[in-house]
Design an enzyme around this catalytic site. Structure first.
Site, mmCIF file in Angstrom:
data_model
loop_
_atom_site.group_PDB
_atom_site.id
_atom_site.type_symbol
_atom_site.label_atom_id
_atom_site.label_comp_id
_atom_site.label_asym_id
_atom_site.label_seq_id
_atom_site.Cartn_x
_atom_site.Cartn_y
_atom_site.Cartn_z
ATOM 1 N N ASP A 25 0.837 -1.200 0.000
ATOM 2 C CA ASP A 25 0.000 0.000 0.000
ATOM 3 C C ASP A 25 0.873 1.251 0.000
ATOM 4 O O ASP A 25 1.942 1.276 0.609
ATOM 5 C CB ASP A 25 -0.904 -0.012 1.234
ATOM 6 C CG ASP A 25 -2.001 1.035 1.173
ATOM 7 O OD1 ASP A 25 -2.338 1.489 0.053
ATOM 8 O OD2 ASP A 25 -2.523 1.405 2.240
ATOM 9 N N ASN A 73 -10.356 -3.190 -6.471
ATOM 10 C CA ASN A 73 -9.584 -2.200 -7.225
ATOM 11 C C ASN A 73 -10.186 -1.864 -8.584
ATOM 12 O O ASN A 73 -9.800 -0.870 -9.214
ATOM 13 C CB ASN A 73 -8.135 -2.675 -7.420
ATOM 14 C CG ASN A 73 -7.300 -2.568 -6.164
ATOM 15 O OD1 ASN A 73 -6.285 -3.243 -6.017
ATOM 16 N ND2 ASN A 73 -7.714 -1.715 -5.222
#
Length: 253
Positions: A25, A73
């Site tokens: 991340d 996503n």
């Protein structure tokens, strides 16, 4: 990928993890802090993947699982998703020979049927090339979600029940486990999340039941060998009880 001038030292800390999973991340924030588009951060993140794989190989890990693209996503801007897919193709093309050379077995876990035929073919080709390798197993979680993983396993069990192969009252954890991704590997010992967030984000929900969690503020493109080493050292200090009252040596289990 792994460096030719580095030896596989197997120098994990005492009682070190066999299987590490990483939630990568911070690419977007890394790029934004430099006045760049998000894809610039994703490109820089590929270099961090190389460093991490090299570290895992040279430190004797059995498996490394990287969360590359979650099923959520797809909700990102179409331009970013398209750029990520192209980056995935290029990364497979440029890295798979090096992985093969260093005895790394590459596997992609997730619902890859949503990817383009071109990307699916690259994935299949890469997996076939490396499938007999006996070193590190590198799992790339792509279009993956922990809930999806459990549901697809339950569906396979339901099909067996429907066909009369399996009785409902005989279903247990072991029954489901054999249909969950990564079931043939050592359990995940350590989950690392970069970028400062303290959550799992639907990653390996079944597989990390007893994993240790390590969170770092370091953004993924800046994740290097020193940060990885720090996570392993922190893991070595943990007392793992697996629901009991006495610390258990994972190597003895």
């Amino acid at each position: 990928m792994p460096s030719d001038n580095q030896k596989n030292t197997n120098d994990l800390p005492l009682a070190g993890p066999r299987h590490v999973a990483i939630i990568m991340d911070g690419n977007g924030r890394w790029a934004k802090s430099r006045g760049k588009m998000r894809i610039f951060g994703h490109q820089a993140g590929v270099k961090a993947v190389r460093r991490s794989v090299s570290f895992a190989v040279n430190h004797g890990l059995d498996a490394l699982t990287l969360y590359a693209f979650s099923s959520e996503n797809w909700n990102r801007p179409a331009q970013e998703v398209s750029a990520l897919m192209e980056l995935f193709v290029r990364a497979l093309d440029s890295e798979v020979k090096s992985l093969h050379k260093h005895n790394v077995r590459l596997r992609v876990i997730g619902d890859i049927g949503r990817f383009s035929p071109r990307l699916q073919e690259r994935i299949r080709r890469s997996e076939v090339l490396t499938e007999k390798n006996q070193g590190l197993t590198l799992n790339i979680a792509a279009n993956y979600g922990g809930r999806w993983d459990i549901i697809q396993g339950v569906r396979q069990l339901a099909e067996q029940v429907q066909e009369g192969i399996l009785r409902p009252d005989s279903i247990n954890e072991a029954s489901l486990c054999q249909y969950i991704c990564l079931n043939d590997l050592a359990p995940v010992d350590l989950v690392i999340r970069t970028g400062g967030e303290h959550r799992i984000s639907n990653f390996l929900l079944w597989q990390i039941a007893y994993a240790e969690l390590y969170f770092t503020d370091v953004l993924w493109p800046d994740f290097d060998e020193q940060v990885f080493e720090g996570a392993l050292n922190a893991f070595a200090q943990r007392e793992r009880r697996f629901g009991g009252t006495t610390p258990i040596d994972a190597d003895a289990s």
